[in-house]
Write an enzyme that holds these catalytic residues in place. Structure first.
Site, PDB file in Angstrom:
ATOM      1  CE1 TYR A 157      29.927  25.033  33.088  1.00 62.51           C
ATOM      2  CE2 TYR A 157      29.609  26.335  34.814  1.00 62.51           C
ATOM      3  CZ  TYR A 157      30.724  25.811  33.868  1.00 62.51           C
ATOM      4  OH  TYR A 157      31.992  26.157  33.926  1.00 62.51           O
ATOM      5  CE  LYS A 161      32.708  22.918  34.721  1.00 63.05           C
ATOM      6  NZ  LYS A 161      34.124  22.109  33.769  1.00 63.05           N
TER       7      LYS A 161
END
Length: 234
Positions: A157, A161
């Site tokens: 994750y 990002k």
């Protein structure tokens, strides 16, 4: 002429609230969602149009772009909001299968959707692209041992990002001399399904800075990474 926006992952959470706040500004905010039943239900609640859009499916993305062109002829705002997170442990225990799944939505999906919608955004007198990122994608913040991000080791994750932030910069540079502005926003720790509703902000609060970036005037910035409290380190 009424401005037209597309919000991906808009059937619930932050995406739903983004669409609602844009509609409150008189904008036709299209609810983009892969689940047709949930997407149509959300659109009906808000009195907004719906288009089926699975950001991991190129055919779905192409069909959505074609539909927007037929219905509206242009797109003024693109909010790349759809995102997923898979809980994992230390990087040494993560798997490439998990990373690929996260990247399909958080990274490759953004590229695919943005490229499909760019011809429509170029028809707008003031196109805006807002990518919904996370402070957990801040390399500077993650390396600060006094920062709350220091113990967070969610490789898939967080790295997705960080990649999204560079994607934002890359599009902003390509579109630098056009009216289109491209920015990244961290909504903060918002209570949504992605974190089992353990956040400290409401979806309304998380959506506010995203909508603000979507409504930038001609003198507004491009290639920035911000949250409600101000700029974030890359």
């Amino acid at each position: 002429m009424v401005a037209v926006a597309l919000v991906t992952g808009a059937n619930k959470g932050i995406g739903f609230e983004i669409a609602r706040q844009l509609a409150d500004q008189g904008i036709t905010a299209i609810i983009g969602a892969r689940d047709e039943e949930r997407g149509r239900a959300a659109a009906e609640r808000l009195g907004l149009p719906y288009v089926r859009l699975d950001v991991t499916d190129a055919e779905s993305i192409g069909a959505a772009a074609k539909w927007i062109e037929q219905e509206y002829g242009k797109l003024d705002i693109l909010i790349n909001n759809a995102g997923i997170m898979i809980p994992d442990g230390p990087p040494s225990q993560s798997t490439t299968a998990e990373a690929r799944k996260v990247y399909e939505t958080n990274v490759f999906g953004v590229i695919e959707v943005t490229n499909a919608m760019l011809p429509l955004l170029r028809r707008s007198p003031a196109g805006r692209i807002v990518n919904v990122s996370s402070e957990r994608g801040s390399i500077g913040g993650s390396l600060d041992q006094d920062h709350p991000l220091w113990p967070m080791l969610n490789l898939a994750y967080c790295s997705s990002k960080a990649a999204l932030n560079m994607i934002t910069v890359s599009y902003a540079k390509e579109l630098w001399d056009t009216p289109i502005k491209v920015n990244t926003v961290d909504p903060g720790w918002v209570r949504t399904d992605i974190n089992h509703n353990e956040g400290i902000k409401t979806p309304e609060e998380g959506a506010a800075p995203i909508v603000a970036m979507a409504l930038l005037d001609a003198d507004g910035p491009t290639a920035t990474f911000v949250q409600h409290e101000g700029p974030l380190p890359w």
